[in-house]
Design a protein around this motif. Sequence first.
Motif, PDB file in Angstrom:
ATOM      1  N   SER A 154       0.813  -1.223   0.000  1.00  9.79           N
ATOM      2  CA  SER A 154       0.000   0.000   0.000  1.00  9.79           C
ATOM      3  C   SER A 154       0.845   1.270   0.000  1.00  9.79           C
ATOM      4  CB  SER A 154      -0.934   0.013   1.216  1.00  9.79           C
ATOM      5  OG  SER A 154      -0.173   0.046   2.411  1.00  9.79           O
ATOM      6  N   LYS A 155       2.117   1.147   0.336  1.00  8.23           N
ATOM      7  CA  LYS A 155       3.023   2.306   0.377  1.00  8.23           C
ATOM      8  C   LYS A 155       3.946   2.369  -0.835  1.00  8.23           C
ATOM      9  CE  LYS A 155       1.499   3.696   4.321  1.00  8.23           C
ATOM     10  NZ  LYS A 155       0.697   4.907   4.402  1.00  8.23           N
ATOM     11  N   LEU A 156       3.799   1.435  -1.764  1.00  9.72           N
ATOM     12  CA  LEU A 156       4.695   1.373  -2.917  1.00  9.72           C
ATOM     13  C   LEU A 156       4.225   2.250  -4.075  1.00  9.72           C
ATOM     14  CD1 LEU A 156       5.656  -2.403  -2.918  1.00  9.72           C
ATOM     15  CD2 LEU A 156       6.935  -0.458  -2.003  1.00  9.72           C
ATOM     16  N   LEU A 157       3.803   3.449  -3.746  1.00  9.86           N
ATOM     17  CA  LEU A 157       3.410   4.457  -4.729  1.00  9.86           C
ATOM     18  C   LEU A 157       4.279   5.692  -4.486  1.00  9.86           C
ATOM     19  CD1 LEU A 157      -0.436   4.180  -4.233  1.00  9.86           C
ATOM     20  CD2 LEU A 157       0.869   3.236  -6.135  1.00  9.86           C
ATOM     21  N   ILE A 158       4.680   6.338  -5.564  1.00  9.63           N
ATOM     22  CA  ILE A 158       5.500   7.546  -5.392  1.00  9.63           C
ATOM     23  C   ILE A 158       4.770   8.555  -4.518  1.00  9.63           C
ATOM     24  CG2 ILE A 158       6.534   9.528  -6.572  1.00  9.63           C
ATOM     25  CD1 ILE A 158       7.300   7.686  -8.853  1.00  9.63           C
ATOM     26  N   SER A 159       3.476   8.684  -4.676  1.00  8.39           N
ATOM     27  CA  SER A 159       2.714   9.665  -3.891  1.00  8.39           C
ATOM     28  C   SER A 159       2.719   9.350  -2.392  1.00  8.39           C
ATOM     29  CB  SER A 159       1.274   9.748  -4.394  1.00  8.39           C
ATOM     30  OG  SER A 159       0.637   8.494  -4.257  1.00  8.39           O
ATOM     31  N   GLU A 160       2.955   8.099  -2.010  1.00  9.66           N
ATOM     32  CA  GLU A 160       3.002   7.700  -0.598  1.00  9.66           C
ATOM     33  C   GLU A 160       4.369   7.956   0.035  1.00  9.66           C
ATOM     34  OE1 GLU A 160       0.619   6.432   1.490  1.00  9.66           O
ATOM     35  OE2 GLU A 160      -0.855   6.790  -0.093  1.00  9.66           O
TER      36      GLU A 160
END
Length: 119
Positions: free
Chosen positions: A83-89
């Motif tokens: 769930s944290k593997l997004l650039i926005s996160e």
Amino acid sequence: MVQDVSHFFIIIYATGVSGRMEIFMKEITIKNILTVLNSNMENIEVTIEQLDDDLVEFGVDSIEFIRIVVSLEEEFECEIPDSKLLISEMNTINKIYEVLTSIERDDNFEFKDNNRKSE
């Protein structure tokens, strides 16, 4: 906003060669995160004054982001939740720090066990 650079420790439990449970500790600091970032970013150096600056504005693309994530996981011996593997996160140093220090508060965070034998 400047993040408190107090120390936070990740405690990792793994079964050692002897079969005993061993404890490893890895220190999480803004300085350690900066070291990982700067070793993976080309032609730019992020400083302590840039804790809330967007890494995308420094030229971080999706490939470089994955390289940073892998390096963070290796450095801190952990696995960052999907769930944290997004650039926005994790697009700022402060967000990366929050993700890494949320380990004990988040049951979804998984530790890597480098000593576990495949069955």
